[in-house]
Design a protein around this motif. Sequence first.
Motif, PDB file in Angstrom:
ATOM      1  N   GLN A   3      -3.012  17.925 -10.022  1.00 12.67           N
ATOM      2  CA  GLN A   3      -3.610  16.722  -9.451  1.00 12.67           C
ATOM      3  C   GLN A   3      -2.515  15.689  -9.217  1.00 12.67           C
ATOM      4  OE1 GLN A   3      -5.100  18.064 -12.524  1.00 12.67           O
ATOM      5  NE2 GLN A   3      -6.183  19.356 -11.061  1.00 12.67           N
ATOM      6  N   LEU A   4      -2.559  15.034  -8.071  1.00 11.68           N
ATOM      7  CA  LEU A   4      -1.551  14.068  -7.679  1.00 11.68           C
ATOM      8  C   LEU A   4      -2.194  12.707  -7.455  1.00 11.68           C
ATOM      9  CD1 LEU A   4       0.269  16.295  -5.025  1.00 11.68           C
ATOM     10  CD2 LEU A   4       0.897  15.993  -7.422  1.00 11.68           C
ATOM     11  N   VAL A   5      -1.598  11.663  -8.030  1.00  6.67           N
ATOM     12  CA  VAL A   5      -2.107  10.306  -7.862  1.00  6.67           C
ATOM     13  C   VAL A   5      -0.955   9.405  -7.448  1.00  6.67           C
ATOM     14  CG1 VAL A   5      -3.233   8.341  -8.948  1.00  6.67           C
ATOM     15  CG2 VAL A   5      -3.914  10.673  -9.576  1.00  6.67           C
ATOM     16  N   GLU A   6      -1.071   8.800  -6.265  1.00  8.71           N
ATOM     17  CA  GLU A   6      -0.048   7.890  -5.770  1.00  8.71           C
ATOM     18  C   GLU A   6      -0.338   6.468  -6.212  1.00  8.71           C
ATOM     19  OE1 GLU A   6      -0.940  10.844  -2.314  1.00  8.71           O
ATOM     20  OE2 GLU A   6      -2.065   9.674  -3.796  1.00  8.71           O
ATOM     21  N   SER A   7       0.723   5.684  -6.326  1.00  3.29           N
ATOM     22  CA  SER A   7       0.599   4.260  -6.634  1.00  3.29           C
ATOM     23  C   SER A   7       1.794   3.542  -6.063  1.00  3.29           C
ATOM     24  CB  SER A   7       0.503   4.043  -8.148  1.00  3.29           C
ATOM     25  OG  SER A   7       1.683   4.488  -8.786  1.00  3.29           O
ATOM     26  N   GLY A   8       1.707   2.202  -6.054  1.00  5.90           N
ATOM     27  CA  GLY A   8       2.842   1.397  -5.632  1.00  5.90           C
ATOM     28  C   GLY A   8       2.749   0.835  -4.235  1.00  5.90           C
ATOM     29  N   GLY A   9       1.692   1.199  -3.525  1.00  5.47           N
ATOM     30  CA  GLY A   9       1.544   0.648  -2.187  1.00  5.47           C
ATOM     31  C   GLY A   9       1.168  -0.826  -2.233  1.00  5.47           C
ATOM     32  N   GLY A  10       1.173  -1.447  -1.061  1.00  5.35           N
ATOM     33  CA  GLY A  10       0.808  -2.855  -0.998  1.00  5.35           C
ATOM     34  C   GLY A  10       1.231  -3.482   0.301  1.00  5.35           C
ATOM     35  N   LEU A  11       1.196  -4.804   0.326  1.00  7.63           N
ATOM     36  CA  LEU A  11       1.573  -5.586   1.493  1.00  7.63           C
ATOM     37  C   LEU A  11       2.947  -6.194   1.257  1.00  7.63           C
ATOM     38  CD1 LEU A  11       0.908  -7.023   4.194  1.00  7.63           C
ATOM     39  CD2 LEU A  11      -0.192  -8.817   2.812  1.00  7.63           C
ATOM     40  N   VAL A  12       3.845  -6.023   2.214  1.00 12.18           N
ATOM     41  CA  VAL A  12       5.192  -6.547   2.086  1.00 12.18           C
ATOM     42  C   VAL A  12       5.658  -7.036   3.458  1.00 12.18           C
ATOM     43  CG1 VAL A  12       6.264  -4.293   2.490  1.00 12.18           C
ATOM     44  CG2 VAL A  12       7.504  -6.025   1.191  1.00 12.18           C
ATOM     45  N   GLN A  13       6.541  -8.011   3.463  1.00 11.67           N
ATOM     46  CA  GLN A  13       7.088  -8.511   4.714  1.00 11.67           C
ATOM     47  C   GLN A  13       8.181  -7.572   5.226  1.00 11.67           C
ATOM     48  OE1 GLN A  13       8.343 -12.577   3.952  1.00 11.67           O
ATOM     49  NE2 GLN A  13       6.406 -13.349   4.753  1.00 11.67           N
ATOM     50  N   ALA A  14       8.376  -7.603   6.511  1.00 13.56           N
ATOM     51  CA  ALA A  14       9.443  -6.806   7.107  1.00 13.56           C
ATOM     52  C   ALA A  14      10.770  -7.139   6.426  1.00 13.56           C
ATOM     53  CB  ALA A  14       9.531  -7.072   8.601  1.00 13.56           C
ATOM     54  N   GLY A  15      11.544  -6.103   6.153  1.00 10.00           N
ATOM     55  CA  GLY A  15      12.808  -6.261   5.449  1.00 10.00           C
ATOM     56  C   GLY A  15      12.686  -6.107   3.944  1.00 10.00           C
ATOM     57  N   GLY A  16      11.462  -6.093   3.453  1.00 14.27           N
ATOM     58  CA  GLY A  16      11.242  -5.971   2.026  1.00 14.27           C
ATOM     59  C   GLY A  16      11.277  -4.529   1.534  1.00 14.27           C
ATOM     60  N   SER A  17      10.949  -4.360   0.254  1.00 17.82           N
ATOM     61  CA  SER A  17      11.020  -3.045  -0.384  1.00 17.82           C
ATOM     62  C   SER A  17       9.756  -2.758  -1.169  1.00 17.82           C
ATOM     63  CB  SER A  17      12.215  -2.979  -1.342  1.00 17.82           C
ATOM     64  OG  SER A  17      13.435  -3.153  -0.660  1.00 17.82           O
TER      65      SER A  17
END
Length: 129
Positions: A3-17
């Motif tokens: 089973q695979l669970v992703e995390s860490g996504g979100g909203l970021v401005q261009a140039g960000g990480s």
Amino acid sequence: QVQLVESGGGLVQAGGSLRLSCAASGRAFSRYAMGWFRQAPGKERDFVAAISWSATSTYYADSVKGRFTISRDNAKNTVHLQMNSLKPEDTAVYYCAARQVYLATYHDYYIQGDDYNYWGQGTQVTVSS
């Protein structure tokens, strides 16, 4: 089965990480080659990056080369995608995927979605301009 669970996504401005993580559970994680794919609204799913079970081989789509880095920690059953210098065109749902490998293919990576046996649910990445 894994089973695979992703995390860490979100909203970021261009140039960000952002740093995406994929946590695996189930069978021994360390015998799976891993990949990241993404799918933007109304578009096909695209390959992003791949890493072999041994972590000695990696491969990137041209669109992310030099900006994204894939890595894995077999002891922690995780794979990461470090995304730097993000662009609005990186906006998509990002999926991690796993393919069971055997001794002869421990150093191989895979770039076709059909090569993978297991998929996570995805995490949304949105890059604003």
